[in-house]
Motif scaffolding. Sequence first.
Motif, short mmCIF file in Angstrom:
data_model
loop_
_atom_site.label_atom_id
_atom_site.label_comp_id
_atom_site.label_asym_id
_atom_site.label_seq_id
_atom_site.Cartn_x
_atom_site.Cartn_y
_atom_site.Cartn_z
N ALA A 185 0.81 -1.22 0.00
CA ALA A 185 0.00 0.00 0.00
C ALA A 185 0.84 1.28 0.00
CB ALA A 185 -0.92 -0.01 1.23
N ILE A 186 2.17 1.12 -0.16
CA ILE A 186 3.03 2.31 -0.10
C ILE A 186 2.91 3.11 -1.40
CG2 ILE A 186 5.40 3.13 0.07
CD1 ILE A 186 6.08 0.69 1.74
N GLU A 187 2.61 4.39 -1.27
CA GLU A 187 2.56 5.26 -2.45
C GLU A 187 3.98 5.55 -2.93
OE1 GLU A 187 0.04 6.67 -4.28
OE2 GLU A 187 -1.21 5.24 -3.16
N PRO A 188 4.25 5.43 -4.24
CA PRO A 188 5.58 5.78 -4.73
C PRO A 188 5.86 7.27 -4.57
CG PRO A 188 4.11 5.25 -6.57
CD PRO A 188 3.36 4.96 -5.31
N VAL A 189 7.12 7.60 -4.37
CA VAL A 189 7.56 9.01 -4.32
C VAL A 189 8.54 9.20 -5.47
CG1 VAL A 189 8.82 10.76 -3.00
CG2 VAL A 189 7.27 9.16 -1.82
N SER A 190 8.26 10.18 -6.34
CA SER A 190 9.09 10.34 -7.53
C SER A 190 10.49 10.83 -7.15
CB SER A 190 8.41 11.28 -8.51
OG SER A 190 9.10 12.48 -8.59
N MET A 191 11.45 10.50 -8.01
CA MET A 191 12.83 10.96 -7.79
C MET A 191 12.90 12.48 -7.87
SD MET A 191 14.82 8.15 -7.58
CE MET A 191 14.66 6.40 -7.93
N GLY A 192 11.98 13.09 -8.62
CA GLY A 192 11.92 14.54 -8.70
C GLY A 192 13.03 15.14 -9.53
N ASP A 193 13.02 16.46 -9.59
CA ASP A 193 14.00 17.20 -10.38
C ASP A 193 14.67 18.23 -9.48
OD1 ASP A 193 15.45 18.80 -12.02
OD2 ASP A 193 13.74 19.61 -13.12
N PRO A 194 15.86 17.92 -8.98
CA PRO A 194 16.51 18.82 -8.02
C PRO A 194 17.22 20.00 -8.69
CG PRO A 194 17.86 16.89 -8.35
CD PRO A 194 16.64 16.71 -9.22
N PHE A 195 16.54 20.65 -9.67
CA PHE A 195 17.11 21.81 -10.36
C PHE A 195 18.42 21.46 -11.07
CE2 PHE A 195 13.91 24.01 -8.09
CZ PHE A 195 13.68 25.21 -8.76
N GLU A 196 18.52 20.22 -11.57
CA GLU A 196 19.72 19.85 -12.32
C GLU A 196 19.84 20.74 -13.55
OE1 GLU A 196 19.26 15.69 -12.99
OE2 GLU A 196 20.00 15.18 -10.99
N PRO A 197 21.04 21.08 -13.99
CA PRO A 197 22.33 20.56 -13.52
C PRO A 197 22.91 21.29 -12.31
CG PRO A 197 22.70 21.96 -15.40
CD PRO A 197 21.21 21.96 -15.16
N ALA A 198 22.15 22.11 -11.62
CA ALA A 198 22.65 22.70 -10.38
C ALA A 198 22.67 21.63 -9.28
CB ALA A 198 21.74 23.84 -9.96
N SER A 199 23.38 21.90 -8.21
CA SER A 199 23.40 21.01 -7.06
C SER A 199 22.63 21.70 -5.94
CB SER A 199 24.84 20.74 -6.64
OG SER A 199 24.86 19.93 -5.49
N ARG A 200 21.52 21.12 -5.54
CA ARG A 200 20.65 21.76 -4.57
C ARG A 200 20.89 21.20 -3.17
NH1 ARG A 200 13.96 21.97 -4.67
NH2 ARG A 200 13.77 23.12 -2.71
#
Length: 254
Positions: A185-200
């Motif tokens: 029942a675990i909802e997936p969490v997306s890897m997301g976009d960490p403002f690449e190519p910057a390092s956040r």
Amino acid sequence: MRLEEMSWPTVSSVSRDAAVVVPIAAVEQHGAHLPVFTDSMLLGEVVRRSAEVLGDEVVWAPLLWLGNSHHHMDFPGTLSAAPRTYLDVLGDLIENMLTHGFRRIVLLNGHGGNIVPASQAVFEARQRHRQRTDLLLLSATYWLLGSQPTDLGPGFVQNSMGHACEWETSMILKLAPRLVGEIDAIEPVSMGDPFEPASRGWITKDRSAPGHIGDPRQASAEKGEILFSRFSEDVAAFLKRVASWDGRSWGSEK
Ligand SMILES: [Zn+2]
């Protein structure tokens, strides 16, 4: 060879060209369904499998479970050295090995938060010993050594490492299924976009309320076996390159 089982005269008799490996991991939250010792357990298994292949070619230091996990400190059970403290710990371990005369030192990493401090630690150590011409100081992360395990199937949905995700959950299902909580029942969490190519700069709560990143529902013990076998083959091949380095060249044959 396991350092923890050797006497000091035995250590003293080992070739100074032996590859000395310090496995570095973490104790930190891994979602609501995996134990906090996940990274240390997974790296320990990769080391165990690699050591069977490598035999006496490598000296293995005990696994360091304390890692750089401050980004997970909002979750109970996380134990962490502050980033600068951790950098100093790794630097001291490298200095210990250099004091004992070893020249080929590898920080073998099993936790994302350790990647930057481990590469910084080997870089700084090289600058401290810049007069030497015989040093090979390396950091490496076991899931970033070349394999794309998803190429082997069956049915992987992630093509990179997340956190308490399809990959890590699969490996704990293979290693210690009794420690895995309910995953259906675990909802997936997306890897997301960490403002690449910057390092956040980030903390885990910026990305995930439950603590995992990825899709643990897709995990299986079969996938875990594929991941373990590919990653341990990668580590063994990499450490053979270290052991067979000619002592001078910048690179080495793969
Ligand atoms: Zn992990």
